[in-house]
Motif scaffolding. Structure first.
Motif, PDB file in Angstrom:
ATOM      1  N   ASP A   1     -20.246  27.624  35.683  1.00 19.74           N
ATOM      2  CA  ASP A   1     -19.636  27.256  37.043  1.00 19.74           C
ATOM      3  C   ASP A   1     -18.302  27.800  37.604  1.00 19.74           C
ATOM      4  N   ALA A   2     -17.328  27.419  37.119  1.00 21.79           N
ATOM      5  CA  ALA A   2     -16.661  27.020  37.524  1.00 21.79           C
ATOM      6  C   ALA A   2     -15.433  28.738  36.747  1.00 21.79           C
ATOM      7  N   SER A   3     -15.583  29.044  35.443  1.00 21.18           N
ATOM      8  CA  SER A   3     -14.787  29.955  35.031  1.00 21.18           C
ATOM      9  C   SER A   3     -15.735  31.032  33.889  1.00 21.18           C
ATOM     10  N   ALA A   4     -15.119  31.780  33.376  1.00 19.44           N
ATOM     11  CA  ALA A   4     -15.667  32.385  31.767  1.00 19.44           C
ATOM     12  C   ALA A   4     -14.616  32.539  31.325  1.00 19.44           C
ATOM     13  N   TRP A   5     -14.995  32.696  30.083  1.00 17.06           N
ATOM     14  CA  TRP A   5     -13.640  32.879  28.458  1.00 17.06           C
ATOM     15  C   TRP A   5     -13.980  33.726  28.201  1.00 17.06           C
ATOM     16  N   ALA A   6     -13.324  34.073  26.832  1.00 19.88           N
ATOM     17  CA  ALA A   6     -14.056  35.288  25.891  1.00 19.88           C
ATOM     18  C   ALA A   6     -12.895  33.868  24.454  1.00 19.88           C
ATOM     19  N   THR A   7     -13.624  34.321  22.744  1.00 21.73           N
ATOM     20  CA  THR A   7     -12.745  33.499  21.934  1.00 21.73           C
ATOM     21  C   THR A   7     -12.284  34.349  21.231  1.00 21.73           C
ATOM     22  N   THR A   8     -11.622  34.307  20.329  1.00 17.18           N
ATOM     23  CA  THR A   8     -11.020  35.318  19.801  1.00 17.18           C
ATOM     24  C   THR A   8     -11.369  34.967  17.898  1.00 17.18           C
ATOM     25  N   ALA A   9     -11.065  35.841  17.511  1.00 18.18           N
ATOM     26  CA  ALA A   9     -11.214  35.548  15.844  1.00 18.18           C
ATOM     27  C   ALA A   9     -10.622  34.416  15.213  1.00 18.18           C
ATOM     28  N   ASP A  10      -9.355  34.384  15.822  1.00 14.87           N
ATOM     29  CA  ASP A  10      -8.509  32.661  15.324  1.00 14.87           C
ATOM     30  C   ASP A  10      -9.034  31.095  16.265  1.00 14.87           C
TER      31      ASP A  10
ATOM     32  N   GLU B   1      -9.411  30.345  19.702  1.00 17.07           N
ATOM     33  CA  GLU B   1      -8.516  30.620  21.002  1.00 17.07           C
ATOM     34  C   GLU B   1      -9.081  31.158  21.798  1.00 17.07           C
ATOM     35  N   ARG B   2      -9.387  30.225  22.611  1.00 20.82           N
ATOM     36  CA  ARG B   2     -10.374  30.108  24.019  1.00 20.82           C
ATOM     37  C   ARG B   2      -9.335  31.144  24.912  1.00 20.82           C
ATOM     38  N   LEU B   3      -9.297  32.113  26.012  1.00 21.10           N
ATOM     39  CA  LEU B   3      -8.471  32.830  26.738  1.00 21.10           C
ATOM     40  C   LEU B   3      -9.557  32.324  27.506  1.00 21.10           C
ATOM     41  N   VAL B   4      -9.189  31.817  28.802  1.00 16.12           N
ATOM     42  CA  VAL B   4     -10.315  31.684  30.369  1.00 16.12           C
ATOM     43  C   VAL B   4      -9.508  32.152  31.030  1.00 16.12           C
ATOM     44  N   ALA B   5     -10.494  32.631  31.984  1.00 15.53           N
ATOM     45  CA  ALA B   5     -10.383  33.454  33.219  1.00 15.53           C
ATOM     46  C   ALA B   5     -11.198  33.397  34.675  1.00 15.53           C
ATOM     47  N   ASP B   6     -11.062  34.133  35.744  1.00 15.85           N
ATOM     48  CA  ASP B   6     -12.474  33.718  36.039  1.00 15.85           C
ATOM     49  C   ASP B   6     -13.647  34.382  36.320  1.00 15.85           C
ATOM     50  N   LEU B   7     -12.803  35.418  35.989  1.00 20.13           N
ATOM     51  CA  LEU B   7     -14.629  36.974  35.097  1.00 20.13           C
ATOM     52  C   LEU B   7     -13.976  37.525  34.259  1.00 20.13           C
ATOM     53  N   VAL B   8     -15.026  38.238  32.706  1.00 23.43           N
ATOM     54  CA  VAL B   8     -14.736  38.608  32.156  1.00 23.43           C
ATOM     55  C   VAL B   8     -14.973  40.586  32.309  1.00 23.43           C
ATOM     56  N   VAL B   9     -14.191  41.325  32.217  1.00 18.63           N
ATOM     57  CA  VAL B   9     -14.464  42.222  32.309  1.00 18.63           C
ATOM     58  C   VAL B   9     -15.002  43.665  30.259  1.00 18.63           C
ATOM     59  N   ALA B  10     -16.202  43.780  29.792  1.00 15.40           N
ATOM     60  CA  ALA B  10     -16.182  44.203  28.479  1.00 15.40           C
ATOM     61  C   ALA B  10     -16.639  45.709  28.680  1.00 15.40           C
ATOM     62  N   ALA B  11     -15.544  45.768  28.240  1.00 16.68           N
ATOM     63  CA  ALA B  11     -14.886  47.565  28.614  1.00 16.68           C
ATOM     64  C   ALA B  11     -14.873  47.745  26.974  1.00 16.68           C
ATOM     65  N   ASP B  12     -16.280  47.224  25.995  1.00 16.69           N
ATOM     66  CA  ASP B  12     -16.030  47.001  24.502  1.00 16.69           C
ATOM     67  C   ASP B  12     -16.945  48.360  23.531  1.00 16.69           C
ATOM     68  N   GLY B  13     -16.812  49.922  24.722  1.00 19.53           N
ATOM     69  CA  GLY B  13     -17.246  50.792  23.978  1.00 19.53           C
ATOM     70  C   GLY B  13     -19.193  50.739  23.507  1.00 19.53           C
ATOM     71  N   ILE B  14     -18.944  52.196  23.005  1.00 17.29           N
ATOM     72  CA  ILE B  14     -20.663  52.053  23.275  1.00 17.29           C
ATOM     73  C   ILE B  14     -21.056  51.289  22.170  1.00 17.29           C
ATOM     74  N   ARG B  15     -20.218  50.665  20.719  1.00 17.80           N
ATOM     75  CA  ARG B  15     -20.444  49.852  19.725  1.00 17.80           C
ATOM     76  C   ARG B  15     -20.472  48.126  20.194  1.00 17.80           C
ATOM     77  N   SER B  16     -20.964  48.279  21.598  1.00 21.08           N
ATOM     78  CA  SER B  16     -20.601  46.388  22.306  1.00 21.08           C
ATOM     79  C   SER B  16     -20.468  45.634  21.780  1.00 21.08           C
ATOM     80  N   ALA B  17     -20.219  44.672  21.335  1.00 18.37           N
ATOM     81  CA  ALA B  17     -20.634  43.826  20.964  1.00 18.37           C
ATOM     82  C   ALA B  17     -20.649  42.465  22.462  1.00 18.37           C
TER      83      ALA B  17
END
Length: 393
Positions: free
Chosen positions: A133-142, A144-160
């Motif tokens: 409810d309070a945040s969004a995050w992206a988890t990396t292959a290492d 690590e959790r990158l935390v923010a207020d929103l995540v924008v996925a611009a990861d292309g036609i093969r978008s995961a």
């Protein structure tokens, strides 16, 4: 407010600039070790360059671009002109922004130059996206959790990210593939080619225009095929393959294909339209949301428009208001982008009509339209300023 943008292609860079312009802190995450755009030429219509001006990047982009005077549509077999539309100063005067043709790498560099190096995380693969409810995050292959207020996925036609949000949904082969090449414009100066040319034939069409300040000719030769072609910017065609595929075409077309040197072959894929792009604090943008065939030269433009509306929708928003702001962004963009997907697909069908009555009727329609209008039909989209209507649905 803090945002994470996943993917440093054209859409991701534009989203980063737009969000920074709205006053937000942005971390741009890219899995490759360097910002290197593959591909070749790209066309930027006035609806896109209008937003590049707002991002403060138009002068830099224009300095690396070619400015075509017009576009000529021609028949495949003998090069007879079907119709011609204005693109140059006339379009800029009419729409308030220029029509530019640029190498993808030059566009990426011009956009990336405005992103502070400290805001970019290269060589960082995102393996998951989550939120509460309070945040969004992206988890990396290492791990690590990158935390923010929103995540924008611009990861292309093969978008995961698209699959993480909405389930398994593969890219769709469009039953078209293309040969592409770049060659010095001086090497074809003797051919008297139109400034920008689109040659229409049965099951095929051939496009050429200049990029990199007019120094290079970008060539795209599209053909219909039932054999699923590899979606790759770096897969090389067999020697002479493109000449066999376009056998019998007008002499200038064959001369360009013969002189092209290294030719690449790639399959053209799309994505099925979605009913929504966002879930809570996470949203898709660009090809991850609405990949389309390139037959209206609007794929990159639509990603840039997404970015502009995203930043505008999030202006003056606090973290609590992110989900509602993303709803506004999607309301303002989904219908238009989905409509352009369909319009681009229809254009491909029209371009590839078989010789005979259907093609003759198409040519007559195009000639009649051009007699009444200076700009091609897709120019109705160029006139729309996406920031004029704050609550477009």
């Amino acid at each position: 407010m803090r945002a994470i943008v996943v993917g440093a292609g054209i859409g991701g860079l534009a989203a980063t600039l737009s969000l920074r312009r709205a006053g937000h802190e942005v971390t741009l995450v890219e899995q490759t070790p360097r910002l290197t755009e593959t591909g070749a030429g790209i066309q930027l219509a006035p609806n896109a360059t209008r937003e590049l001006r707002r991002f403060g990047r138009l002068d830099e982009v224009a300095a690396q671009s070619a400015r075509p005077a017009d576009v000529s549509f021609r028949t495949w077999s003998d090069g007879t002109e079907i119709c011609r539309y204005a693109l140059g100063r006339e379009a800029e005067d009419a729409f308030g922004a220029p029509y530019l043709q640029i190498h993808r790498a030059d566009l990426q560099r011009a956009l990336a130059a405005a992103v502070p190096p400290g805001a970019v995380r290269l060589d960082t693969q995102v393996v998951g996206i989550g939120q509460d409810d309070a945040s969004a995050w992206a988890t990396t292959a290492d791990g690590e959790r990158l935390v923010a207020d929103l995540v924008v996925a611009a990861d292309g036609i093969r978008s995961a990210a698209r699959q993480w949000l909405f389930g398994t949904d593969e890219a769709i082969f469009s039953r078209t593939a293309a040969y592409r090449a770049l060659l010095p414009a001086a090497e074809v100066a003797d051919l008297d080619l139109p400034d920008t040319g689109v040659w229409l034939g049965p099951g095929r069409h051939f496009v050429h225009y200049r990029v990199r300040r007019g120094e290079l000719l970008n060539v795209v030769a599209v053909f219909t095929t039932e054999v699923a072609a590899q979606e790759s910017w770096t897969a090389r065609a067999e020697p002479g393959e493109q000449l066999r595929e376009f056998e019998g075409w007008a002499a200038p077309v064959l001369s360009v294909l013969e002189r092209a040197g290294q030719v690449f072959r790639y399959g053209i894929h799309t994505r099925a339209p979605l009913a929504r792009w966002n879930v809570g604090r996470v949203t898709l943008l660009g090809d991850s949301a609405h990949a389309m065939v390139p037959f209206q030269a609007q794929g990159a433009a639509q990603a840039i428009l997404d970015a502009a509306v995203l930043g505008d929708s999030l202006a003056d928003v606090t973290p609590d208001g992110v989900p509602e702001a993303l709803e506004r962004y999607v309301r303002r963009r989904l219908g238009t982008a989905t409509g352009m997907q369909a319009r681009s697909a229809r254009a491909g069908e029209e371009f590839h009509l078989p010789d005979g009555p259907e093609a003759q009727a198409r040519n007559a329609r195009m000639a009649a339209y051009a007699a009444e209008h200076r700009f091609m039909p897709v120019a109705t989209a160029w006139a729309v300023d996406v920031l004029d209507d704050k609550e477009q649905t």
